[in-house]
Write an enzyme that holds these catalytic residues in place. Structure first.
Site, short mmCIF file in Angstrom:
data_model
loop_
_atom_site.label_atom_id
_atom_site.label_comp_id
_atom_site.label_asym_id
_atom_site.label_seq_id
_atom_site.Cartn_x
_atom_site.Cartn_y
_atom_site.Cartn_z
N ILE A 1 -1.15 7.55 -17.19
CA ILE A 1 -1.20 6.29 -17.92
C ILE A 1 0.03 5.45 -17.57
CG2 ILE A 1 -1.38 5.18 -20.17
CD1 ILE A 1 -3.82 6.92 -19.24
N GLN B 1 4.68 0.02 11.99
CA GLN B 1 4.57 0.12 13.46
C GLN B 1 5.39 -0.97 14.15
OE1 GLN B 1 3.02 2.73 14.38
NE2 GLN B 1 3.09 2.54 16.60
N LEU C 1 -7.50 5.32 -20.40
CA LEU C 1 -8.89 5.74 -20.16
C LEU C 1 -8.93 7.09 -19.45
CD1 LEU C 1 -11.97 5.27 -19.99
CD2 LEU C 1 -11.55 3.94 -17.90
N GLU D 1 -7.07 2.03 -11.04
CA GLU D 1 -7.98 1.00 -11.55
C GLU D 1 -9.32 1.00 -10.81
OE1 GLU D 1 -6.47 -2.82 -12.67
OE2 GLU D 1 -4.42 -2.07 -12.92
N GLN E 1 2.56 -8.49 23.86
CA GLN E 1 1.21 -8.71 23.34
C GLN E 1 0.81 -7.67 22.29
OE1 GLN E 1 -2.50 -8.10 25.78
NE2 GLN E 1 -2.62 -10.34 25.59
#
Length: 382
Positions: A157, A336, A125, A363, A279
């Site tokens: 493509i 990270q 397309l 897409e 944490q």
């Protein structure tokens, strides 16, 4: 909604998981470095029926619904994205158009070989002046006797260098805008059809994208896919149908990144304790887990809607947007968590980070998905 998978799908899912983890993962770095999927892996994939996921049983495929297909895509997504894209582009936008829109003669002619993986599918397309603006096609198709003569260039493509069968969109009536576009089934050996320069890409090594050039390409009139003038509508249907599958592949990659990150965080010791006890790291892992599980629930809901033949234009756009954004967020956090190792090409995290970026573009970009969602909302609330 019940997303319980039947025993046949669970059996396939286990087999695919074993194949991905034991065979494909073993050559992932080879694929990355050589930018080629080993022929042995292709042949094993054919034997497992992975090229026929979208194709009904009467044409040699597995004949499974979207929920089952997404369950398998989730496993396929948990490895090198070059391999994932070869399979996904073929079983998604490469074959869905013929399955959903083809007549019986077209299905009998093309689908058995495509299901077996002997002929690979691609979807053409995008053009230099028609990316997000998909109706701005310059490729033309003029009726001449029993043929259409196609002229134009497509680019980016996926599967172009491997593909044998292309679903191609071209303008048959320039006066009608979007209603003047028609879709065609084009074989690579048709006169006037050629594959051009292969693109060098940031990621998805092993998955090949290239130009497609049509110079007075002769396509039999019997290879019109669907109705003349319905090509743009067909393209939207093909893309919408494939978005649940694309999200499932993103989910598989995101789950793999989460698994690798948790494992690393439990083993990596800093300041006298595993970093999962810190944490800052723990919160990143928690955020990754929430994203992955939310995507899984949303993906199966939309897949279920597809199986129920419900309209999913808005939901599919939402899912494509959310799935690609989740994959990118999870990949970023995975780098990270891994720190310096996450940036080194000898480890898979860096590869996933590069591969994830294209999901917000191909897409249908994230911005186009937002336009679709907003457009549907505008209609729903009018």
């Amino acid at each position: 909604m019940d997303f319980t998978l039947d025993e046949d799908i669970l059996f396939l899912k286990r087999n695919v998981r074993d194949f991905i983890q034991n065979e494909v993962e073993a050559v992932a770095m080879q694929i990355e470095e050589e930018q080629k999927i080993p022929e042995r892996i292709i042949e094993l994939s054919k034997g497992m029926g992975l090229f026929g996921l979208s194709i009904p049983e009467q044409y040699g495929g597995l004949g499974i619904g979207m929920v089952g297909k997404c369950a398998l895509y989730e496993e396929i997504g948990a490895t090198h994205n070059g391999y994932t894209t070869l399979i996904g582009a073929h079983t998604g936008i490469g074959t869905v158009g013929i399955v959903e829109l083809g007549n019986e003669e077209q299905k009998k002619k093309y689908l058995p070989d495509m299901a077996a993986g002997n002929r690979i599918g691609a979807f053409a397309l995008t053009e230099p002046e028609a990316g997000s603006h998909a109706t701005n096609l310059k490729s033309t198709a003029v009726k001449k006797g029993n043929n259409y003569i196609l002229n134009g260039t497509k680019h980016y493509i996926t599967n172009a260098t491997e593909a044998d069968i292309f679903t191609v969109m071209a303008v048959t009536d320039p006066e009608k805008g979007a209603k003047g576009i028609t879709s065609f089934i084009v074989e690579k050996n048709f006169p006037g059809f050629a594959v051009g320069k292969e693109e060098k890409k940031m990621g998805l090594h092993g998955s090949h994208s290239a130009e497609v050039i049509m110079e007075d390409c002769e396509v039999p009139a019997e290879n019109v896919l669907g109705e003349v003038g319905q090509g743009y509508v067909n393209a939207l249907k093909i893309l919408a149908n494939g978005r649940a599958g694309l999200a499932a592949r993103n989910l598989g990659s995101s789950q793999q990144l989460l698994d690798l990150s948790v494992k690393f965080a439990k083993e990596r010791v800093q300041f006298g304790q595993p970093i999962i006890e810190h944490q800052a790291v723990a919160h990143m892992l928690a955020e990754m887990a929430v994203d992955v599980e939310t995507l899984r629930s949303f993906m199966y809901r939309v897949a279920w809607m597809v199986d129920q033949n419900q309209q999913v234009i808005k939901e599919a756009a939402m899912l494509k947007l959310f799935g690609s954004e989740v994959y990118n967020r999870v990949a970023d956090k995975a780098v990270q968590v891994h720190g310096g190792i996450g940036y080194i090409a000898d480890y898979p995290i860096e590869r996933y980070y590069r591969d994830a970026r294209i999901t917000r573009i191909y897409e249908g970009t994230s911005e186009i998905q937002k336009n679709i969602i907003a457009g549907r909302l505008n209609k729903e609330y009018s």
